[in-house]
Motif scaffolding. Structure first.
Motif, PDB file in Angstrom:
ATOM      1  N   VAL A 139       0.864  -1.175   0.000  1.00  0.00           N
ATOM      2  CA  VAL A 139       0.000   0.000   0.000  1.00  0.00           C
ATOM      3  C   VAL A 139       0.906   1.231   0.000  1.00  0.00           C
ATOM      4  O   VAL A 139       1.865   1.322   0.771  1.00  0.00           O
ATOM      5  CB  VAL A 139      -0.977   0.014   1.198  1.00  0.00           C
ATOM      6  CG1 VAL A 139      -0.250  -0.045   2.531  1.00  0.00           C
ATOM      7  CG2 VAL A 139      -1.888   1.240   1.131  1.00  0.00           C
ATOM      8  N   VAL A 140       0.626   2.137  -0.935  1.00  0.00           N
ATOM      9  CA  VAL A 140       1.434   3.350  -1.073  1.00  0.00           C
ATOM     10  C   VAL A 140       0.603   4.562  -0.652  1.00  0.00           C
ATOM     11  O   VAL A 140      -0.618   4.562  -0.782  1.00  0.00           O
ATOM     12  CB  VAL A 140       1.936   3.525  -2.519  1.00  0.00           C
ATOM     13  CG1 VAL A 140       3.010   2.506  -2.834  1.00  0.00           C
ATOM     14  CG2 VAL A 140       0.800   3.411  -3.529  1.00  0.00           C
ATOM     15  N   TYR A 141       1.289   5.589  -0.130  1.00  0.00           N
ATOM     16  CA  TYR A 141       0.563   6.762   0.362  1.00  0.00           C
ATOM     17  C   TYR A 141       1.355   8.035   0.099  1.00  0.00           C
ATOM     18  O   TYR A 141       2.591   8.024   0.014  1.00  0.00           O
ATOM     19  CB  TYR A 141       0.279   6.620   1.856  1.00  0.00           C
ATOM     20  CG  TYR A 141       1.512   6.426   2.713  1.00  0.00           C
ATOM     21  CD1 TYR A 141       2.260   7.518   3.167  1.00  0.00           C
ATOM     22  CD2 TYR A 141       1.936   5.153   3.069  1.00  0.00           C
ATOM     23  CE1 TYR A 141       3.393   7.339   3.947  1.00  0.00           C
ATOM     24  CE2 TYR A 141       3.067   4.954   3.845  1.00  0.00           C
ATOM     25  CZ  TYR A 141       3.791   6.059   4.281  1.00  0.00           C
ATOM     26  OH  TYR A 141       4.923   5.881   5.042  1.00  0.00           O
ATOM     27  N   ASP A 142       0.632   9.116  -0.060  1.00  0.00           N
ATOM     28  CA  ASP A 142       1.218  10.450  -0.173  1.00  0.00           C
ATOM     29  C   ASP A 142       1.567  10.896   1.237  1.00  0.00           C
ATOM     30  O   ASP A 142       0.675  11.116   2.071  1.00  0.00           O
ATOM     31  CB  ASP A 142       0.204  11.401  -0.819  1.00  0.00           C
ATOM     32  CG  ASP A 142       0.749  12.802  -1.020  1.00  0.00           C
ATOM     33  OD1 ASP A 142       1.842  13.101  -0.498  1.00  0.00           O
ATOM     34  OD2 ASP A 142       0.070  13.612  -1.674  1.00  0.00           O
TER      35      ASP A 142
ATOM     36  N   TYR B 203       8.675   6.599  -6.618  1.00  0.00           N
ATOM     37  CA  TYR B 203       9.168   5.509  -7.451  1.00  0.00           C
ATOM     38  C   TYR B 203      10.631   5.700  -7.856  1.00  0.00           C
ATOM     39  O   TYR B 203      11.149   4.939  -8.662  1.00  0.00           O
ATOM     40  CB  TYR B 203       8.296   5.381  -8.704  1.00  0.00           C
ATOM     41  CG  TYR B 203       6.913   4.835  -8.434  1.00  0.00           C
ATOM     42  CD1 TYR B 203       6.617   3.487  -8.628  1.00  0.00           C
ATOM     43  CD2 TYR B 203       5.888   5.665  -7.977  1.00  0.00           C
ATOM     44  CE1 TYR B 203       5.346   2.977  -8.384  1.00  0.00           C
ATOM     45  CE2 TYR B 203       4.612   5.167  -7.719  1.00  0.00           C
ATOM     46  CZ  TYR B 203       4.357   3.827  -7.925  1.00  0.00           C
ATOM     47  OH  TYR B 203       3.091   3.336  -7.675  1.00  0.00           O
ATOM     48  N   ARG B 204      11.300   6.684  -7.287  1.00  0.00           N
ATOM     49  CA  ARG B 204      12.687   6.937  -7.668  1.00  0.00           C
ATOM     50  C   ARG B 204      13.626   5.882  -7.087  1.00  0.00           C
ATOM     51  O   ARG B 204      13.316   5.238  -6.095  1.00  0.00           O
ATOM     52  CB  ARG B 204      13.107   8.332  -7.200  1.00  0.00           C
ATOM     53  CG  ARG B 204      12.397   9.457  -7.944  1.00  0.00           C
ATOM     54  CD  ARG B 204      12.741  10.810  -7.379  1.00  0.00           C
ATOM     55  NE  ARG B 204      12.278  10.960  -6.005  1.00  0.00           N
ATOM     56  CZ  ARG B 204      12.407  12.063  -5.282  1.00  0.00           C
ATOM     57  NH1 ARG B 204      12.996  13.132  -5.830  1.00  0.00           N
ATOM     58  NH2 ARG B 204      11.960  12.121  -4.046  1.00  0.00           N
ATOM     59  N   GLU B 205      14.755   5.726  -7.741  1.00  0.00           N
ATOM     60  CA  GLU B 205      15.740   4.754  -7.288  1.00  0.00           C
ATOM     61  C   GLU B 205      16.214   5.114  -5.885  1.00  0.00           C
ATOM     62  O   GLU B 205      16.481   6.282  -5.576  1.00  0.00           O
ATOM     63  CB  GLU B 205      16.934   4.722  -8.243  1.00  0.00           C
ATOM     64  CG  GLU B 205      17.898   3.592  -7.968  1.00  0.00           C
ATOM     65  CD  GLU B 205      18.872   3.355  -9.103  1.00  0.00           C
ATOM     66  OE1 GLU B 205      19.570   2.332  -9.069  1.00  0.00           O
ATOM     67  OE2 GLU B 205      18.914   4.197 -10.031  1.00  0.00           O
ATOM     68  N   GLY B 206      16.285   4.104  -5.012  1.00  0.00           N
ATOM     69  CA  GLY B 206      16.729   4.322  -3.640  1.00  0.00           C
ATOM     70  C   GLY B 206      15.622   4.675  -2.669  1.00  0.00           C
ATOM     71  O   GLY B 206      15.855   4.772  -1.464  1.00  0.00           O
ATOM     72  N   SER B 207      14.384   4.841  -3.168  1.00  0.00           N
ATOM     73  CA  SER B 207      13.251   5.141  -2.283  1.00  0.00           C
ATOM     74  C   SER B 207      12.842   3.872  -1.536  1.00  0.00           C
ATOM     75  O   SER B 207      13.213   2.759  -1.931  1.00  0.00           O
ATOM     76  CB  SER B 207      12.064   5.653  -3.098  1.00  0.00           C
ATOM     77  OG  SER B 207      11.546   4.605  -3.915  1.00  0.00           O
ATOM     78  N   PRO B 208      12.069   4.005  -0.444  1.00  0.00           N
ATOM     79  CA  PRO B 208      11.585   2.810   0.251  1.00  0.00           C
ATOM     80  C   PRO B 208      10.816   1.854  -0.660  1.00  0.00           C
ATOM     81  O   PRO B 208      10.971   0.636  -0.562  1.00  0.00           O
ATOM     82  CB  PRO B 208      10.680   3.387   1.348  1.00  0.00           C
ATOM     83  CG  PRO B 208      11.260   4.729   1.635  1.00  0.00           C
ATOM     84  CD  PRO B 208      11.732   5.240   0.295  1.00  0.00           C
TER      85      PRO B 208
ATOM     86  N   ILE C 180      10.549  -3.375  -3.639  1.00  0.00           N
ATOM     87  CA  ILE C 180      10.372  -4.099  -4.897  1.00  0.00           C
ATOM     88  C   ILE C 180      11.621  -4.905  -5.238  1.00  0.00           C
ATOM     89  O   ILE C 180      11.538  -6.073  -5.645  1.00  0.00           O
ATOM     90  CB  ILE C 180       9.999  -3.134  -6.038  1.00  0.00           C
ATOM     91  CG1 ILE C 180       8.605  -2.545  -5.791  1.00  0.00           C
ATOM     92  CG2 ILE C 180      10.031  -3.851  -7.391  1.00  0.00           C
ATOM     93  CD1 ILE C 180       8.221  -1.440  -6.743  1.00  0.00           C
ATOM     94  N   LYS C 181      12.782  -4.316  -5.047  1.00  0.00           N
ATOM     95  CA  LYS C 181      14.026  -5.046  -5.324  1.00  0.00           C
ATOM     96  C   LYS C 181      14.185  -6.226  -4.371  1.00  0.00           C
ATOM     97  O   LYS C 181      14.655  -7.300  -4.771  1.00  0.00           O
ATOM     98  CB  LYS C 181      15.222  -4.101  -5.221  1.00  0.00           C
ATOM     99  CG  LYS C 181      15.309  -3.128  -6.395  1.00  0.00           C
ATOM    100  CD  LYS C 181      16.472  -2.169  -6.243  1.00  0.00           C
ATOM    101  CE  LYS C 181      16.593  -1.249  -7.452  1.00  0.00           C
ATOM    102  NZ  LYS C 181      17.671  -0.245  -7.284  1.00  0.00           N
ATOM    103  N   MET C 182      13.808  -6.036  -3.115  1.00  0.00           N
ATOM    104  CA  MET C 182      13.846  -7.138  -2.159  1.00  0.00           C
ATOM    105  C   MET C 182      12.917  -8.264  -2.598  1.00  0.00           C
ATOM    106  O   MET C 182      13.262  -9.450  -2.529  1.00  0.00           O
ATOM    107  CB  MET C 182      13.437  -6.637  -0.767  1.00  0.00           C
ATOM    108  CG  MET C 182      13.341  -7.692   0.325  1.00  0.00           C
ATOM    109  SD  MET C 182      11.752  -8.574   0.350  1.00  0.00           S
ATOM    110  CE  MET C 182      10.622  -7.226   0.695  1.00  0.00           C
ATOM    111  N   ALA C 183      11.722  -7.899  -3.101  1.00  0.00           N
ATOM    112  CA  ALA C 183      10.747  -8.891  -3.552  1.00  0.00           C
ATOM    113  C   ALA C 183      11.283  -9.668  -4.753  1.00  0.00           C
ATOM    114  O   ALA C 183      11.075 -10.875  -4.863  1.00  0.00           O
ATOM    115  CB  ALA C 183       9.436  -8.203  -3.908  1.00  0.00           C
ATOM    116  N   ILE C 184      11.961  -8.968  -5.654  1.00  0.00           N
ATOM    117  CA  ILE C 184      12.544  -9.636  -6.826  1.00  0.00           C
ATOM    118  C   ILE C 184      13.585 -10.663  -6.378  1.00  0.00           C
ATOM    119  O   ILE C 184      13.610 -11.806  -6.856  1.00  0.00           O
ATOM    120  CB  ILE C 184      13.167  -8.597  -7.779  1.00  0.00           C
ATOM    121  CG1 ILE C 184      12.059  -7.765  -8.440  1.00  0.00           C
ATOM    122  CG2 ILE C 184      14.035  -9.282  -8.838  1.00  0.00           C
ATOM    123  CD1 ILE C 184      12.554  -6.563  -9.218  1.00  0.00           C
ATOM    124  N   LYS C 185      14.424 -10.280  -5.426  1.00  0.00           N
ATOM    125  CA  LYS C 185      15.440 -11.206  -4.924  1.00  0.00           C
ATOM    126  C   LYS C 185      14.796 -12.404  -4.220  1.00  0.00           C
ATOM    127  O   LYS C 185      15.275 -13.541  -4.337  1.00  0.00           O
ATOM    128  CB  LYS C 185      16.377 -10.478  -3.965  1.00  0.00           C
ATOM    129  CG  LYS C 185      17.295  -9.473  -4.659  1.00  0.00           C
ATOM    130  CD  LYS C 185      18.187  -8.759  -3.667  1.00  0.00           C
ATOM    131  CE  LYS C 185      19.133  -7.784  -4.376  1.00  0.00           C
ATOM    132  NZ  LYS C 185      19.982  -7.049  -3.419  1.00  0.00           N
TER     133      LYS C 185
END
Length: 459
Positions: free
Chosen positions: A221-224, A251-256, A261-266
């Protein structure tokens, strides 16, 4: 010859409005051009939905057409598509899709992006990011010979979002194919649920998030973070176990969000290599290497696709018979047993149905309690004793509570109608309830011919 690297398939499904873009897509240029006050529009949608007892999605689609007619504004597919050009995206969105796809590829993952949205598909298809998606599932119109929208083709609301997760998983990328209801083993799917992520921003995403989370996928879940109400809502969804992660809309590189997402891919890579489907992954890799080493013009025709093949009933039954124990099946179902009495906790409830097959009364409805305490219909089942007499319902012969019909003279034949039950759960039910759909051992019995398998009513 260098071995061909086997890619692991993975999908990310996104809500659109409030997840990738700010506000509702209609508010970007369609409403301003027609002079529509957005608050008044959505208030009218809600009122018309309540007055007519209709879906709010259908109400807003109908009102869009009417508002255009009222202002003599021509709306065709191309006109609606053009309204998507000026969408205001959240930070990093436009660069994100290619970047994360490249990262996934570097990890051995073939990543696909999908939209599942209640917004207007024609407008989404006009956005700068439309070509980044394998498919866009959203509410859409049918157009007449003059190009005017006349009727909804798809009205996609919060509950029907779950259907499209199934379509992605099974590789059925349309809105009409009923093959989605066919049983397909998890390891045979185009993309397994545990290799999927769903990203959404609010309560309308809860059914999709809960479904994917329950199937070992990942829901985010994403939020402003400048909107306190959204921050609070997201944290509550996380607390109430509706999502795996709650992160700011960036959605920028290095954001939470990027980190998650990168953790999920791994994680998907580790599961493919060392998890319960590792044999499928290894075998598929070996087949690809064999193809590479023995290439002929027709090689592809001889190799079965591991990701699109549906198991036969005989194969399904062999899996059922290899289940380790009744305890394991009960664990898969999350129950202690079955009951013919309502309101017994942690039991599947068998409710008598008065259907009469030439005097044989064997039919039940099957229910399971939800987390909210409501009874959720799983489907129908026929249960009988092999020597059961006519005019005596099976409910009178069963124990009020039991854990299994294995090892008894009770037989069953059932049909599941609930769309999001897993294959493992169906197998567990078949095992515990002594399902005879895949055997002809009892076909000589009158009650089997005239009731359980009468015209194969539940096939």
């Amino acid at each position: 010859m260098e071995e061909e690297k086997q890619m692991i398939k993975m999908a990310i499904a996104y809500d659109f409005d409030g997840t990738l873009a700010r506000g509702n897509i209609q508010e970007n240029s369609f409403f301003p051009e027609l002079g529509i006050d957005k608050d008044a529009f959505w208030k009218q949608v809600k009122k018309e939905a309540e007055d007519n007892n209709m879906s709010e999605i259908l109400a807003y689609m109908r009102l869009i057409i009417r508002k255009a007619d009222d202002t003599n504004t021509k709306i065709t597919y191309d006109v609606l598509k053009n309204y998507g050009k000026n969408v205001d995206f959240f930070k990093g969105v436009e660069e994100y899709f290619d970047r994360i796809k490249d990262y996934a590829k570097s990890q051995g993952v073939e990543l696909e992006h999908y939209i599942i949205s209640s917004g207007t598909r024609e407008m989404i298809e006009g956005t700068k990011i439309a070509d980044k998606f394998e498919a866009i599932f959203a509410s859409s119109f049918i157009f007449d010979q003059y190009g005017k929208p006349t009727w909804p083709a798809v009205a996609l609301d919060y509950t029907s979002k779950t259907q499209y997760l199934y379509r992605i998983s099974k590789g059925i990328l349309n809105a009409w194919d009923s093959q989605i209801n066919k049983t397909m083993a998890e390891e045979s799917r185009a993309i397994r649920f545990e290799n999927m992520i769903y990203i959404g921003d609010g309560e309308t995403d809860i059914p999709a998030m809960a479904l994917l989370k329950s199937k070992k996928g990942i829901s985010i879940v994403v939020y402003d973070d400048e909107n306190p109400d959204k921050v609070k809502q997201s944290k509550e969804m996380l607390k109430n176990d509706k999502a795996n992660y709650a992160v700011p809309l960036d959605y920028r590189e290095g954001s939470p969000l990027d980190d998650v997402i990168k953790m999920a891919i791994k994680k998907v890579v580790l599961e493919a290599k060392y998890g319960k489907y590792q044999d499928v992954f290894e075998n598929n890799s070996e087949e690809l290497n064999t193809i590479d080493e023995n290439t002929t013009d027709n090689t592809h025709e001889a190799i079965p696709s591991l990701q699109s093949e549906v198991k036969t009933e005989e194969e399904e039954q062999s899996v059922i018979l290899n289940l380790e124990s009744e305890d394991e099946c009960l664990r898969i179902l999350g129950i202690q047993g079955f009951t013919t009495k309502p309101n017994i906790a942690q039991h599947i409830y068998l409710e008598r149905d008065r259907w009469d097959d030439g005097g044989y009364e064997t039919t039940f409805r099957i229910y399971k309690k939800t987390d909210q305490g409501d009874w959720d219909v799983l489907g129908k089942i026929k249960i009988c004793l092999v020597d059961q007499e006519k005019d005596n319902h099976t409910i009178n012969l069963l124990e009020e509570t039991f854990t299994s019909l294995r090892g008894t003279k009770f037989l069953s034949y059932f049909k599941i109608t609930k769309i999001d039950i897993t294959e493992d759960e169906q197998r567990a039910l078949s095992f515990l309830l002594n399902d005879i759909r895949n055997t002809d051992e009892y076909d000589e019995y009158d009650i089997v011919k005239k009731s359980l398998k009468r015209g194969l009513p539940f096939k």
